[in-house]
Design a protein around this motif. Sequence first.
Motif, PDB file in Angstrom:
ATOM      1  N   GLY A  44     -23.911  37.326 -45.596  1.00 62.08           N
ATOM      2  CA  GLY A  44     -22.689  37.301 -44.791  1.00 62.08           C
ATOM      3  C   GLY A  44     -21.763  37.621 -45.674  1.00 62.08           C
ATOM      4  N   VAL A  45     -20.284  37.540 -44.903  1.00 65.80           N
ATOM      5  CA  VAL A  45     -18.795  37.759 -45.612  1.00 65.80           C
ATOM      6  C   VAL A  45     -18.171  36.689 -45.148  1.00 65.80           C
ATOM      7  CG1 VAL A  45     -17.165  39.335 -45.871  1.00 65.80           C
ATOM      8  CG2 VAL A  45     -19.318  40.079 -45.770  1.00 65.80           C
ATOM      9  N   GLY A  83     -32.906  28.614 -44.247  1.00 60.69           N
ATOM     10  CA  GLY A  83     -31.635  29.678 -43.960  1.00 60.69           C
ATOM     11  C   GLY A  83     -31.164  29.659 -42.340  1.00 60.69           C
ATOM     12  N   VAL A  84     -30.375  30.632 -42.392  1.00 61.90           N
ATOM     13  CA  VAL A  84     -29.767  30.944 -41.109  1.00 61.90           C
ATOM     14  C   VAL A  84     -30.992  31.251 -39.863  1.00 61.90           C
ATOM     15  CG1 VAL A  84     -27.541  31.249 -41.815  1.00 61.90           C
ATOM     16  CG2 VAL A  84     -29.327  33.224 -41.144  1.00 61.90           C
ATOM     17  N   ALA A  96     -20.787  35.693 -35.916  1.00 67.24           N
ATOM     18  CA  ALA A  96     -19.305  35.511 -36.204  1.00 67.24           C
ATOM     19  C   ALA A  96     -18.806  33.965 -36.007  1.00 67.24           C
ATOM     20  CB  ALA A  96     -18.362  36.283 -35.162  1.00 67.24           C
ATOM     21  N   PRO A  97     -18.379  33.476 -37.001  1.00 64.68           N
ATOM     22  CA  PRO A  97     -17.844  32.017 -37.021  1.00 64.68           C
ATOM     23  C   PRO A  97     -16.598  31.954 -35.979  1.00 64.68           C
ATOM     24  CG  PRO A  97     -16.918  33.136 -38.963  1.00 64.68           C
ATOM     25  CD  PRO A  97     -17.844  34.077 -38.275  1.00 64.68           C
ATOM     26  N   TRP A 105     -22.472  35.509 -40.471  1.00 61.87           N
ATOM     27  CA  TRP A 105     -23.891  35.692 -40.940  1.00 61.87           C
ATOM     28  C   TRP A 105     -24.639  36.790 -40.345  1.00 61.87           C
ATOM     29  CZ3 TRP A 105     -25.039  33.863 -45.405  1.00 61.87           C
ATOM     30  CH2 TRP A 105     -24.719  32.703 -45.827  1.00 61.87           C
ATOM     31  N   ARG A 106     -25.376  37.414 -41.057  1.00 62.61           N
ATOM     32  CA  ARG A 106     -26.294  38.487 -40.300  1.00 62.61           C
ATOM     33  C   ARG A 106     -27.810  38.077 -41.027  1.00 62.61           C
ATOM     34  NH1 ARG A 106     -21.653  41.172 -41.182  1.00 62.61           N
ATOM     35  NH2 ARG A 106     -20.858  42.551 -39.269  1.00 62.61           N
TER      36      ARG A 106
END
Length: 279
Positions: A44-45, A83-84, A96-97, A105-106
């Motif tokens: 993620g970023v 994990g996610v 998207a948060p 997150w991806r």
Amino acid sequence: MLKSPFIAAKLVIASLAIIAGCSGLPAHQNNSVARLYILNCGEGVAGDISRWSPGVNVGQSMAFADNCYLIKHDQDWMLWDTGVKDSIAALPDGEAPADPRAIHWRRPKTLANQLEALGVKPADIKYVAISHSHPDHIGNVEMFPQSMLLVQKAEYDWPGANNAPRFNPAHPVTKLEGDKDVFGDGSVTILSTPGHTPGHQSLLVKLPKTGAIVLSGDAAHFKSNWNNRRVPSINFDKDQTLASMQRIADVLAKEKAQLWINHDKAQRDTLKLAPEYYK
């Protein structure tokens, strides 16, 4: 007639083995961790990393990793963090948060597919231990309904949103109150490191060739925060966080261990990912 020293020595060894057997103690024990796999459990970023380092790096974005760790012990399989959630892999633009400062997150690889590629079924995993109960660490816990969940009691009892439980009450669980030697031989030890959350925990793994490694969970999110002992504003308790960082530092020194920081993508990019492994 006198027996040779060689025969006498063999008799002594055999006698000791019999004594150990009668006392209920193993005559020889060499259990250890055979393999440690790093699984890609999300990428993620973060929109603004000052969320994790107050007053520093304001407005700067950063790539984050999200790792799971699959451990093959001589006795059983263990998974550290999940994990996610795998379902994010089906979303073209990831998840998207709500807070743009947080992590988008991806899921480039699912946990299920990575385990399948290693020939490991969910039912093969005896223990699932989680560093803490944030969604990027427990996203796939229910993929392992038969596995024993190892979690601190303080974390398990911590109310979620609207006082909802953070875990499925039907899932088998061992609620820990402190450290836990998972296999009873010192090779895998859960360390109580509260602060990020009430029952945050880290993991000490001793590998025969690689040596000792501490999987720090979210005791720190990236190396500069660890080096400067920065505490995220979102943490549950600042003093506990700092004390846990010091405890991890003491363990690193004592065990001559490496520190693997879960979300530090720059570090993760230097490590071997499954199907390669550490031994």
